[in-house]
Scaffold this motif. Structure first.
Motif, short mmCIF file in Angstrom:
data_model
loop_
_atom_site.label_atom_id
_atom_site.label_comp_id
_atom_site.label_asym_id
_atom_site.label_seq_id
_atom_site.Cartn_x
_atom_site.Cartn_y
_atom_site.Cartn_z
N ALA A 158 0.79 -1.24 0.00
CA ALA A 158 0.00 0.00 0.00
C ALA A 158 0.82 1.29 0.00
N PRO A 159 1.90 1.40 0.78
CA PRO A 159 2.65 2.67 0.77
C PRO A 159 3.38 2.95 -0.53
N HIS A 160 3.41 2.00 -1.46
CA HIS A 160 4.26 2.14 -2.64
C HIS A 160 3.51 2.11 -3.97
N TRP A 161 2.24 1.74 -3.98
CA TRP A 161 1.58 1.51 -5.26
C TRP A 161 1.10 2.79 -5.95
N GLN A 162 1.39 3.94 -5.39
CA GLN A 162 1.08 5.19 -6.10
C GLN A 162 2.14 5.52 -7.14
N ASN A 163 3.29 4.85 -7.09
CA ASN A 163 4.40 5.19 -7.97
C ASN A 163 4.70 4.16 -9.04
N SER A 164 4.37 2.91 -8.80
CA SER A 164 4.67 1.85 -9.76
C SER A 164 3.91 0.59 -9.37
N LYS A 165 4.03 -0.42 -10.21
CA LYS A 165 3.55 -1.73 -9.79
C LYS A 165 4.37 -2.18 -8.59
N VAL A 166 3.75 -3.01 -7.75
CA VAL A 166 4.42 -3.47 -6.53
C VAL A 166 4.31 -4.99 -6.44
N VAL A 167 5.44 -5.62 -6.18
CA VAL A 167 5.45 -7.04 -5.84
C VAL A 167 5.78 -7.14 -4.36
N ALA A 168 4.81 -7.57 -3.57
CA ALA A 168 5.02 -7.74 -2.13
C ALA A 168 5.55 -9.14 -1.87
N LEU A 169 6.59 -9.22 -1.04
CA LEU A 169 7.27 -10.49 -0.79
C LEU A 169 7.50 -10.68 0.71
N GLU B 25 -4.81 -2.20 -7.35
CA GLU B 25 -5.57 -3.36 -7.85
C GLU B 25 -4.68 -4.60 -7.80
N GLU B 26 -5.21 -5.68 -7.25
CA GLU B 26 -4.44 -6.92 -7.15
C GLU B 26 -4.38 -7.60 -8.51
N LEU B 27 -3.16 -7.81 -9.01
CA LEU B 27 -2.97 -8.44 -10.32
C LEU B 27 -2.75 -9.94 -10.20
N SER B 28 -2.15 -10.36 -9.10
CA SER B 28 -1.98 -11.80 -8.85
C SER B 28 -2.24 -12.05 -7.38
N PRO B 29 -2.97 -13.09 -7.04
CA PRO B 29 -3.34 -13.34 -5.65
C PRO B 29 -2.17 -13.84 -4.83
N THR B 30 -2.33 -13.79 -3.52
CA THR B 30 -1.31 -14.29 -2.61
C THR B 30 -1.03 -15.76 -2.89
N GLN B 31 0.25 -16.09 -3.01
CA GLN B 31 0.64 -17.47 -3.26
C GLN B 31 2.06 -17.70 -2.77
N GLU C 253 15.56 -17.47 -11.48
CA GLU C 253 15.96 -16.37 -12.35
C GLU C 253 14.87 -15.92 -13.31
N THR C 254 13.87 -16.75 -13.54
CA THR C 254 12.78 -16.38 -14.45
C THR C 254 11.55 -15.85 -13.73
N SER C 255 11.60 -15.80 -12.40
CA SER C 255 10.46 -15.27 -11.65
C SER C 255 10.18 -13.82 -12.06
N PHE C 256 8.92 -13.49 -12.24
CA PHE C 256 8.46 -12.14 -12.58
C PHE C 256 9.01 -11.65 -13.92
N ALA C 257 9.32 -12.60 -14.82
CA ALA C 257 9.85 -12.23 -16.14
C ALA C 257 8.87 -11.38 -16.93
N ASP C 258 7.57 -11.53 -16.66
CA ASP C 258 6.56 -10.74 -17.37
C ASP C 258 6.62 -9.26 -16.99
N LEU C 259 7.37 -8.93 -15.94
CA LEU C 259 7.49 -7.53 -15.50
C LEU C 259 8.83 -6.91 -15.88
N THR C 260 9.60 -7.59 -16.72
CA THR C 260 10.97 -7.19 -17.03
C THR C 260 11.07 -5.76 -17.56
#
Length: 228
Positions: A103-114, A132-138, A144-151
């Protein structure tokens, strides 16, 4: 006016906050080696109520960081929140822990919470600009290929698993990594919005989100093919 108590115990950090709607009145937190939640949580709640000159009977709702996270921490926070809701006959608001991180960061870019899990594993969820949630909690095993769609996009990786992700993911100048803990002071805006919409959780059946992956260990066999 709505007096809201916020409880966050999903990680090693234990924190509480008291607000009038989304306006912070007072807060307490502790981050030390080992879990201090059982010893500190109720003390912190008593202290912030006294500091704000608020009696428990004046609370309008309790908000809980609902997980994923530490089993022990989540249980302690859940029991405290449910007990208060039952005793005071007030509603419970359950907020996903990864949403609090983002929440504190999604005004500036997409956020991946980890959230760090174990070995190369994290709990993760992705949020778009505005939340807006793009992928649910999992649960996810980093590679090395994790989050490649966000490259090709600016992305903020935030949370206790951010350093682990930075070490494993390929270098990318569009990505930033912020190792942070979820904290109760990140909850008020989300809690106030949920309270206004009456998005409550039944405290009598609420259980934290204990997200974890299934790990299968290959069986060992002897020379005759028997499992040993």
């Amino acid at each position: 006016m709505a007096i809201l108590l916020h409880i966050e115990t999903a990680t090693e950090q234990c924190s509480v906050a008291l607000t009038d709607n989304a306006t912070l009145l007072t807060q307490k937190s502790i981050l030390e080696g080992g879990f201090k939640h059982a010893a500190k949580l109720h003390v912190f709640i008593d202290e912030i109520l006294r500091e704000a000159n608020i009696s428990p009977s004046e609370l309008d709702a309790v908000a809980i960081s609902a997980g994923p996270g530490s089993f022990t921490g989540l249980r302690i926070g859940s029991v405290a929140a449910k007990g208060l809701c039952f005793a005071l006959d007030i509603p419970l608001i359950a907020l996903p822990t990864l949403q609090l991180l983002a929440a504190p960061h999604w005004q500036n870019s997409k956020v991946v919470a980890l959230l760090d899990a174990r070995r190369d594993e994290v709990y993760t969820a992705t949020f778009d600009l505005g939340g807006e949630e793009l992928s649910p909690t999992q649960a996810h095993i980093l590679n090395e290929t994790s989050f490649a769609d966000l490259t090709h996009e600016p992305v903020c990786f935030v949370g206790t698993g951010a350093e682990k992700a930075k070490a494993i993911l390929p270098k990318n100048t569009k990505w930033q990594f912020l190792p942070t803990f979820p904290i109760a002071t990140a909850m008020p805006a989300l809690t106030a919005a949920a309270f206004k919409k009456k998005e409550f959780t039944d405290s009598t059946i609420f259980s934290p989100t204990y997200t974890k992956s299934v790990r299968i260990t290959p069986s060992k066999k002897d020379a005759l093919g028997r499992v040993v």
